[in-house]
Design a protein around this motif. Structure first.
Motif, mmCIF file in Angstrom:
data_model
loop_
_atom_site.group_PDB
_atom_site.id
_atom_site.type_symbol
_atom_site.label_atom_id
_atom_site.label_comp_id
_atom_site.label_asym_id
_atom_site.label_seq_id
_atom_site.Cartn_x
_atom_site.Cartn_y
_atom_site.Cartn_z
ATOM 1 N N ASN A 58 0.826 -1.223 0.000
ATOM 2 C CA ASN A 58 0.000 0.000 0.000
ATOM 3 C C ASN A 58 0.854 1.265 0.000
ATOM 4 O O ASN A 58 0.661 2.165 0.818
ATOM 5 C CB ASN A 58 -0.953 0.024 1.203
ATOM 6 N N ASN A 59 1.804 1.340 -0.884
ATOM 7 C CA ASN A 59 2.705 2.491 -1.032
ATOM 8 C C ASN A 59 3.634 2.733 0.160
ATOM 9 O O ASN A 59 4.323 3.737 0.212
ATOM 10 C CB ASN A 59 1.928 3.780 -1.346
ATOM 11 N N GLU A 60 3.662 1.815 1.129
ATOM 12 C CA GLU A 60 4.587 1.924 2.257
ATOM 13 C C GLU A 60 5.799 1.036 1.983
ATOM 14 O O GLU A 60 5.658 -0.167 1.714
ATOM 15 C CB GLU A 60 3.902 1.480 3.550
ATOM 16 N N LEU A 61 6.993 1.621 2.050
ATOM 17 C CA LEU A 61 8.225 0.873 1.802
ATOM 18 C C LEU A 61 8.426 -0.171 2.893
ATOM 19 O O LEU A 61 8.454 0.163 4.076
ATOM 20 C CB LEU A 61 9.420 1.835 1.757
ATOM 21 N N VAL A 62 8.535 -1.451 2.496
ATOM 22 C CA VAL A 62 8.721 -2.525 3.482
ATOM 23 C C VAL A 62 10.070 -3.231 3.343
ATOM 24 O O VAL A 62 10.520 -3.894 4.272
ATOM 25 C CB VAL A 62 7.575 -3.571 3.414
ATOM 26 N N PHE A 63 10.728 -3.077 2.169
ATOM 27 C CA PHE A 63 11.980 -3.797 1.921
ATOM 28 C C PHE A 63 12.781 -3.049 0.867
ATOM 29 O O PHE A 63 12.224 -2.520 -0.086
ATOM 30 C CB PHE A 63 11.657 -5.209 1.404
ATOM 31 N N THR A 64 14.114 -3.004 1.064
ATOM 32 C CA THR A 64 15.002 -2.500 0.012
ATOM 33 C C THR A 64 16.149 -3.488 -0.130
ATOM 34 O O THR A 64 16.591 -4.094 0.852
ATOM 35 C CB THR A 64 15.589 -1.101 0.329
ATOM 36 N N GLY A 65 16.592 -3.646 -1.357
ATOM 37 C CA GLY A 65 17.707 -4.538 -1.616
ATOM 38 C C GLY A 65 18.552 -4.019 -2.764
ATOM 39 O O GLY A 65 18.028 -3.524 -3.755
ATOM 40 N N ASN A 66 19.850 -4.084 -2.589
ATOM 41 C CA ASN A 66 20.787 -3.767 -3.663
ATOM 42 C C ASN A 66 21.505 -5.056 -4.003
ATOM 43 O O ASN A 66 22.176 -5.644 -3.150
ATOM 44 C CB ASN A 66 21.766 -2.673 -3.241
ATOM 45 N N PHE A 67 21.332 -5.493 -5.239
ATOM 46 C CA PHE A 67 21.848 -6.784 -5.683
ATOM 47 C C PHE A 67 22.955 -6.591 -6.714
ATOM 48 O O PHE A 67 22.795 -5.830 -7.662
ATOM 49 C CB PHE A 67 20.720 -7.613 -6.312
ATOM 50 N N GLU A 68 24.050 -7.299 -6.500
ATOM 51 C CA GLU A 68 25.128 -7.354 -7.480
ATOM 52 C C GLU A 68 24.952 -8.688 -8.195
ATOM 53 O O GLU A 68 25.090 -9.746 -7.594
ATOM 54 C CB GLU A 68 26.489 -7.286 -6.787
ATOM 55 N N MET A 69 24.596 -8.623 -9.470
ATOM 56 C CA MET A 69 24.254 -9.807 -10.241
ATOM 57 C C MET A 69 25.380 -10.169 -11.191
ATOM 58 O O MET A 69 25.861 -9.309 -11.941
ATOM 59 C CB MET A 69 22.958 -9.580 -11.016
ATOM 60 N N TYR A 70 25.783 -11.439 -11.164
ATOM 61 C CA TYR A 70 26.758 -11.944 -12.121
ATOM 62 C C TYR A 70 26.006 -12.355 -13.383
ATOM 63 O O TYR A 70 24.941 -12.963 -13.306
ATOM 64 C CB TYR A 70 27.489 -13.167 -11.546
ATOM 65 N N ARG A 71 26.544 -11.994 -14.534
ATOM 66 C CA ARG A 71 25.985 -12.449 -15.814
ATOM 67 C C ARG A 71 27.095 -13.129 -16.589
ATOM 68 O O ARG A 71 28.263 -12.807 -16.418
ATOM 69 C CB ARG A 71 25.371 -11.273 -16.578
#
Length: 188
Positions: A171-184
């Protein structure tokens, strides 16, 4: 304004065609009828429930696009994606996702939604999470809908890395943040 059943059902069909992600509750409010009436109309018209509509739209739109994992392995339902740019998914918290004593979602489900969205976003046959920095802003509870939004921050061609930020909301409330470093596996 009171409509006949036939008029309401015709409007229901066009409304769902315009927005397959509209809920029965939103439809009931729009047509000023009960949720049960909307469900009966859908049943009569052979219109599937929201979850099935989302799945059908996602499978049609994203089966050809998502390369890094099969669409059924994504946690939640992808509703929008532009490879190597951005993506959005929806995850409805059900009984099997929560601790029984307090009805709070187990954190690994919220993380899995964000992580699998970050993987799906990568335009490569192989995408793996190399590193993740995550933060839970608040608990997510039974019957809440989590909307995760992923966006590519940076692509490092030399290191074969893509950096993805995922923010999840209820409902527009921030519940989680994540910064991901992805290998390709390849440069694109």
């Amino acid at each position: 304004m009171r409509r006949t059943k036939k008029e309401r059902q015709q409007l229901l069909i066009s409304t769902i065609n315009d927005n397959p992600f509209i809920t029965d509750e939103e439809l009931a409010e729009k047509f000023q009828v009960s949720v049960q009436t909307i469900r009966l109309d859908r049943l009569e018209l052979s219109i599937p429930e929201l979850r099935e509509r989302i799945k059908t739209v996602a499978e049609k739109r994203f089966d050809d696009e998502v390369r890094s994992l099969p669409i059924e392995e994504v946690i939640g339902e992808i509703i929008d994606i532009e490879l190597d740019q951005s993506a959005i998914s929806i995850f409805d918290v059900k009984e099997e996702h929560v601790f029984q004593r307090n009805k709070i979602a187990r954190g690994h489900h919220v993380f899995a939604q964000a992580n699998s969205l970050a993987v799906a976003l990568i335009n490569d046959e192989l995408a793996l999470t190399a590193k993740a920095n995550i933060h839970f802003n608040r608990s997510v509870k039974l019957n809440e809908r989590v909307i995760a939004k992923a966006r590519v921050i940076k692509i490092d061609e030399n290191a074969l890395r893509t950096y993805v930020e995922v923010t999840s909301f209820v409902n527009n409330e921030l519940v989680f943040t994540g910064n991901f470093e992805m290998y390709r596996s390849k440069n694109h």
